[in-house]
Design a protein around this motif. Structure first.
Motif, short mmCIF file in Angstrom:
data_model
loop_
_atom_site.label_atom_id
_atom_site.label_comp_id
_atom_site.label_asym_id
_atom_site.label_seq_id
_atom_site.Cartn_x
_atom_site.Cartn_y
_atom_site.Cartn_z
N THR A 220 -15.30 -7.54 -5.44
CA THR A 220 -15.23 -6.54 -6.08
C THR A 220 -15.12 -5.33 -5.07
N GLY A 221 -15.40 -5.40 -3.74
CA GLY A 221 -15.44 -4.28 -2.86
C GLY A 221 -16.62 -3.40 -2.97
N HIS A 222 -16.50 -2.19 -2.26
CA HIS A 222 -17.19 -1.31 -2.14
C HIS A 222 -16.78 0.15 -2.19
N LEU A 223 -17.56 0.81 -3.00
CA LEU A 223 -16.85 2.26 -3.11
C LEU A 223 -17.00 2.97 -1.98
N MET A 224 -15.87 3.50 -1.68
CA MET A 224 -15.92 4.64 -0.42
C MET A 224 -15.80 5.94 -0.82
N ASP A 225 -15.07 6.22 -1.77
CA ASP A 225 -14.76 7.71 -2.20
C ASP A 225 -14.28 7.67 -3.63
N TYR A 226 -15.12 8.52 -4.44
CA TYR A 226 -14.69 8.72 -5.58
C TYR A 226 -13.15 9.17 -5.78
N GLY A 227 -12.53 9.62 -4.82
CA GLY A 227 -11.25 9.98 -4.55
C GLY A 227 -10.86 11.29 -5.54
N GLY A 228 -9.72 11.31 -5.80
CA GLY A 228 -8.86 12.33 -6.56
C GLY A 228 -7.54 11.78 -6.83
N ILE A 229 -6.94 12.96 -6.78
CA ILE A 229 -5.33 12.89 -7.00
C ILE A 229 -4.73 12.47 -5.66
N VAL A 230 -3.68 11.46 -5.89
CA VAL A 230 -2.72 11.30 -4.70
C VAL A 230 -1.99 12.42 -3.99
N GLU A 231 -2.09 12.89 -2.83
CA GLU A 231 -1.24 13.90 -2.42
C GLU A 231 -0.09 13.71 -1.62
N VAL A 232 -0.10 12.59 -0.74
CA VAL A 232 0.57 12.09 0.23
C VAL A 232 0.57 10.53 0.34
N TYR A 233 1.80 9.88 0.36
CA TYR A 233 1.63 8.51 0.47
C TYR A 233 2.79 7.90 1.87
N SER A 234 2.57 7.01 2.44
CA SER A 234 3.57 6.48 3.46
C SER A 234 3.32 4.99 3.51
N PRO A 235 4.18 4.24 4.09
CA PRO A 235 3.74 2.95 4.19
C PRO A 235 2.52 2.45 4.77
N GLU A 236 1.90 3.16 5.70
CA GLU A 236 0.53 3.17 6.38
C GLU A 236 -0.49 3.95 5.91
N THR A 237 -0.44 5.11 5.30
CA THR A 237 -1.59 5.84 4.83
C THR A 237 -1.49 6.40 3.53
N ILE A 238 -2.60 7.15 3.08
CA ILE A 238 -2.69 7.46 1.58
C ILE A 238 -3.47 8.73 1.56
N LYS A 239 -2.99 10.00 1.55
CA LYS A 239 -3.72 11.16 1.39
C LYS A 239 -4.42 11.29 -0.30
N ILE A 240 -5.67 11.24 -0.21
CA ILE A 240 -6.16 11.61 -1.51
C ILE A 240 -7.05 12.66 -1.49
N ALA A 241 -7.28 13.76 -2.08
CA ALA A 241 -8.23 14.98 -2.18
C ALA A 241 -8.63 15.32 -0.59
N GLY A 242 -7.53 15.52 0.16
CA GLY A 242 -7.79 15.83 1.54
C GLY A 242 -8.17 14.62 2.50
N SER A 243 -8.31 13.65 2.19
CA SER A 243 -8.80 12.55 3.23
C SER A 243 -7.74 11.56 3.33
N TRP A 244 -7.46 11.04 4.47
CA TRP A 244 -6.62 10.00 4.78
C TRP A 244 -7.30 8.60 4.82
N PHE A 245 -6.54 7.65 4.27
CA PHE A 245 -6.86 6.26 4.07
C PHE A 245 -5.81 5.34 4.58
N MET A 246 -6.26 4.24 5.50
CA MET A 246 -5.13 3.22 5.88
C MET A 246 -5.05 2.34 4.58
N ARG A 247 -3.86 1.90 4.35
CA ARG A 247 -3.48 1.28 3.02
C ARG A 247 -3.89 -0.20 3.43
#
Length: 72
Positions: free
Chosen positions: A35-62
């Protein structure tokens, strides 16, 4: 009644979520716990690339996280 979500994996899914301004949460994937563990309630996707996603001002590794778009 549970919350329904769509697991985002492909570029087109991230593009669609960004365009629709869907709320996306970030989950840490861990093998023993499917089921995983919730890390961030997130928000709207701002930017995405093959390696990373930016959601609500924070970057995450895909490759390290799971992204869930909530369906109303």
């Amino acid at each position: 009644m549970g919350t329904t979500y769509k697991l985002l994996e492909s570029d087109i899914e991230f593009f669609t979520a960004a365009l629709a301004q869907s709320m996306v949460s970030v989950w840490y994937r861990e093998d023993p716990d499917p089921t995983g563990h919730l890390m961030d309630y997130g928000g709207i996707v701002e930017v995405y690339s093959p390696e990373t996603i930016k959601i609500a001002g924070s970057w995450f590794m895909r490759e390290r996280f799971e992204f869930r778009a909530y369906i109303k």
